[in-house]
Design a protein around this motif. Structure first.
Motif, PDB file in Angstrom:
ATOM      1  N   SER A 231       0.814  -1.208   0.000  1.00  0.00           N
ATOM      2  CA  SER A 231       0.000   0.000   0.000  1.00  0.00           C
ATOM      3  C   SER A 231       0.850   1.262   0.000  1.00  0.00           C
ATOM      4  N   GLU A 574      -8.416  -1.844   4.611  1.00  0.00           N
ATOM      5  CA  GLU A 574      -7.957  -1.300   3.332  1.00  0.00           C
ATOM      6  C   GLU A 574      -8.196   0.194   3.198  1.00  0.00           C
ATOM      7  N   TYR A 577      -5.058   2.373   2.675  1.00  0.00           N
ATOM      8  CA  TYR A 577      -4.457   2.161   1.353  1.00  0.00           C
ATOM      9  C   TYR A 577      -5.207   2.938   0.280  1.00  0.00           C
TER      10      TYR A 577
END
Length: 773
Positions: A231, A574, A577
């Motif tokens: 990421s 996530e 990211y």
């Protein structure tokens, strides 16, 4: 306005041939005005300043700050012997008191310090956004545009919210991010050792770029290896040796001044005493250039030889790498920065322009800058944020140059961006370079032109200034007409990648147009336009979102899910990211909600166009923005005035504006047409495009129909069918649904009479046109 004020005072600049839009004129004469003020008598100078101050107060705040800095600087010079040392000592003492760690700006007499207005609540890296002139004491923030004198800076810094940002310990803020020189050297060595990529950059075979190896080193270009699944880049050292799954990436350093005379005497000078700093670079020697002919004579490319090398010299200026741009070699999807948020503004190639350079080339991409410098001998830098954006920090770095060649991609987007950037920098000192030189099959950029064997000096000689946009003859239009006729695909605008069928009808997003998007309540207008604006934004279209109905946080959450093509709320791990990747998009949001005066919105839009090169503006929606501002029939007049204002703004600023509007409440959903939009006929008359989103099928159906009812570009009308996908929270294009006939079957145990048979046939015929949703 400013020009009228100068006419009243008899100022010679009022008759300058490059006068255009008042705001643009202010930008172009800023430098000349400050020089004339410097040579004028103090009494006359004070009179002129007083007469223009009231008119100029309505112009752009950043340009106003630039004029204020120039005027303040000249007034400061009048008392420099008495006040100069006192001011510098005052600045030094105050920065030590607030425990700041000032950075060197992109100008020799400038510091980057904390903004006393907008730094509270920000990280330390983002807090340093104010540019402080150490000679005059004036400052301007390139983030919130707060500006004023040194006394105002101290006054704002006394507020409690800024005081809370001062480190509690006795130490100052940590120093800027530093790159180890051995790591940067390893990245440069990696490039040389990678035979395939190095040959593609420096070779002379077909398809190779023909760049000089020593110029790659001089610009600091390196090669790293990055795992596409990560990421973010954990540290720079991780780039030097990649894993088995790592992909090769070109590494482009952005450089800035390491220090200046003020910082040399500052308390933090202890960290800058070594003669060879980490990440420092040497500059290149360039002669002052007044014409292309002299460049050809004096540079190392008299015979276009690839064996010659640019001369170098040891300069008193020290530079350092402030950020690395990492781009995958074999895919354009992978692009990262180290550090993610630059604490000090920098440019790729900034260290190339020596102190005596008066000319510079501004390109879209890093390799284009190297190619342009190699062939012309003129220092070249690249745009730091995408191929079509010029941030204000970069503008300040270019103020000292007398001539700027704007050499962007020679396509429709690049041509529009080149004109906009030239007006921001000043049309009197900018020349636009067209790589294709009128040839539709010509190269799009400088690096491609070099790879094909074109003479870049000849291309540069054909550069032209921006023409006045209010008076034209056919001679000025002839080439544009020829280009439009011979390149129909290039003038269609930016096309959608998510909805290819939409491109066949709408022909892409074009600047200077107004689009009205309407549809029944709850049909998904905001979802569709957020998806399409994100699609265009990923293609480099700088976008400004004005959501007057949905809070920005909720809108951004939806757009991030559409960007990630999955519901990020179900994958909290996530979020960081995708947030970092979303931040790299040129996407901005208006901080308005509910009823807002159109004049206030317009002022903010104008600022965004100037500061962030915005090309697409969304107003969602018109009724919420205008709510409670008028009653009865007056509300129609107020809405018409707002639409006329947006129409005029789109034309003058050459941006595309999409306005979401409601349908009339008394309009049946099945009978929606161009006259169904709320308000008078002026709404659709002013618009270049009218689009209505409708449900297809029953109320529970996920299928929608995008119906283009007006297209002023080429008159193409039609429908595109889309279906909502719960997993991606976005629409996808589908073929037109087939109509299925519904026939009523009559069961009988015996034979039908003639009357029953006729009745059955009549009912079946009536049911043939019904649609099974």
């Amino acid at each position: 306005m400013l020009r009228n004020a100068l006419l009243r005072t008899g100022h010679a600049l009022a008759r300058h041939p490059t006068w255009q839009h008042p705001k643009l004129a202010a930008s172009s004469i800023c430098l000349q005005h400050s020089r004339q003020l410097a040579t004028a008598q103090p009494e006359a100078r004070a009179t002129n300043e007083a007469k223009i101050s009231s008119d100029f107060a309505r112009s752009d705040p950043f340009q106003r700050a630039s004029i204020a800095q120039s005027n303040s600087s000249h007034r400061q010079n009048d008392n420099s012997e008495i006040h100069g040392g006192v001011l510098e000592q005052s600045i030094r003492d105050f920065l030590q008191k607030t425990r700041q760690r000032p950075r060197a700006g992109l100008k020799s007499d400038e510091l980057v310090v904390k903004c006393p207005q907008c730094s509270p609540g920000k990280s330390r890296r983002l807090a340093y956004s104010a540019h402080l002139n150490t000679t005059s004491g004036s400052f301007v923030c390139t983030n919130c545009f707060e500006q004023g004198t040194w006394e105002k800076y101290q006054e704002l810094a006394q507020r409690r919210n800024f005081q809370n940002t001062i480190p509690k310990s006795r130490t100052t803020d940590p120093p800027p991010f530093e790159f180890a020189e051995d790591t940067l050297e390893q990245l440069r060595s990696n490039l040389v050792e990678h035979e395939e990529i190095f040959a593609a950059l420096t070779g002379h075979e077909k398809g190779q770029l023909r760049l000089h190896p020593k110029l790659l080193t001089q610009y600091g270009v390196g090669l790293g290896f990055l795992d596409a699944s990560v990421s973010e880049i954990p540290n720079v050292q991780a780039l030097t040796n990649g894993s088995d799954h790592a992909v090769p990436c070109l590494v482009f350093p952005r450089t800035a001044f390491r220090t200046n005379s003020f910082i040399d005497t500052f308390d933090t000078a202890a960290s800058h005493t070594q003669p060879q700093q980490k990440g420092s670079l040497r500059t290149t020697k360039q002669n002052q250039t007044k014409s292309i002919s002299s460049i050809i004579t004096d540079t190392h490319h008299e015979s276009s030889s690839h064996n010659s090398e640019p001369a170098m010299f040891e300069a008193s200026f020290q530079y350092r790498t402030v950020q690395l741009k990492v781009v995958a070699w074999n895919t354009a999807e992978l692009e990262m920065y180290v550090p993610v948020d630059e604490a000090q503004p920098g440019l790729f190639g900034f260290h190339i322009a020596g102190p005596d350079s008066s000319d510079i080339i501004l390109t879209s991409h890093e390799l284009d800058a190297i190619a342009a410098f190699q062939e012309t001998g003129i220092p070249a830098v690249s745009l730091p944020k995408g191929p079509y954006q010029l941030p204000l920090d970069a503008m300040r770095a270019l103020e000292r140059f007398e001539r700027i060649y704007v050499w962007l991609d020679d396509d429709h987007q690049g041509a529009e961006a080149a004109k906009l950037i030239s007006r921001k920098l000043g049309v009197d000192r900018c020349l636009i370079v067209r790589t294709k030189s009128g040839d539709p099959q010509g190269p799009r950029s400088a690096s491609i032109a070099l790879a094909r064997g074109y003479n870049l000096v000849d291309i540069l000689e054909q550069s032209q200034p921006v023409q006045h946009d209010k008076v034209l003859d056919f001679g000025a239009l002839r080439e544009a007409v020829k280009f439009e006729v011979t390149n129909p695909d290039l003038i269609r605008g930016v096309e959608s990648k998510d909805l290819p069928g939409w491109n066949a009808i709408y022909k892409g997003l074009r600047p200077g147009e107004l689009t009205i998007l309407s549809g029944p309540t709850g049909c998904g207008k905001t979802t569709v336009i957020s998806q399409m604006s994100l699609d265009f934004c990923k293609s480099g279209v700088s976008t400004l979102w004005g959501s007057f109905e949905i809070p920005n946080v909720r809108l951004a959450t939806r757009m991030m899910s559409q960007f990630a093509k999955r519901d990020i709320s179900s994958n909290p791990s996530e979020i960081d990211y995708w947030s970092r990747k979303f931040e790299q998009l040129p996407m901005y949001f208006l901080k308005f909600h509910g009823s807002t005066q159109p004049e206030t919105v317009l002022e903010t839009m104008r600022h965004a166009v100037y500061a962030y090169d915005v090309k697409h503006i969304i107003i969602d929606n018109l009724q919420f923005m205008m709510s409670m501002q008028a009653k009865g029939m007056d509300k129609y007049d107020a809405q018409d005035a707002a639409i006329a204002t947006f129409r005029r703004f789109a034309t003058e600023e050459n941006v595309h504006i999409t306005v979401v509007a409601h349908l009339r409440k008394d309009q049946p959903a099945a009978d929606v047409d161009i006259n169904s939009i709320f308000g008078s006929a002026k709404v659709t008359q002013e618009a270049d495009n009218v689009v209505i989103l409708q449900r297809y099928g029953g109320s529970e159906s996920k299928v929608r129909c995008i119906n283009v009812l007006k297209n002023r570009f080429d008159g193409t009308l039609g429908k595109v069918y889309i279906s909502y996908d719960n997993d991606t929270m976005a629409f996808k294009e589908i073929p037109q649904p087939r109509k299925r006939k519904s026939v009523k079957i009559i069961k009988t145990s015996g034979r039908l009479s003639m009357a029953d048979r006729l009745l059955a046939e009549t009912e079946a015929a009536n049911a043939e046109e019904s649609i099974d949703s």
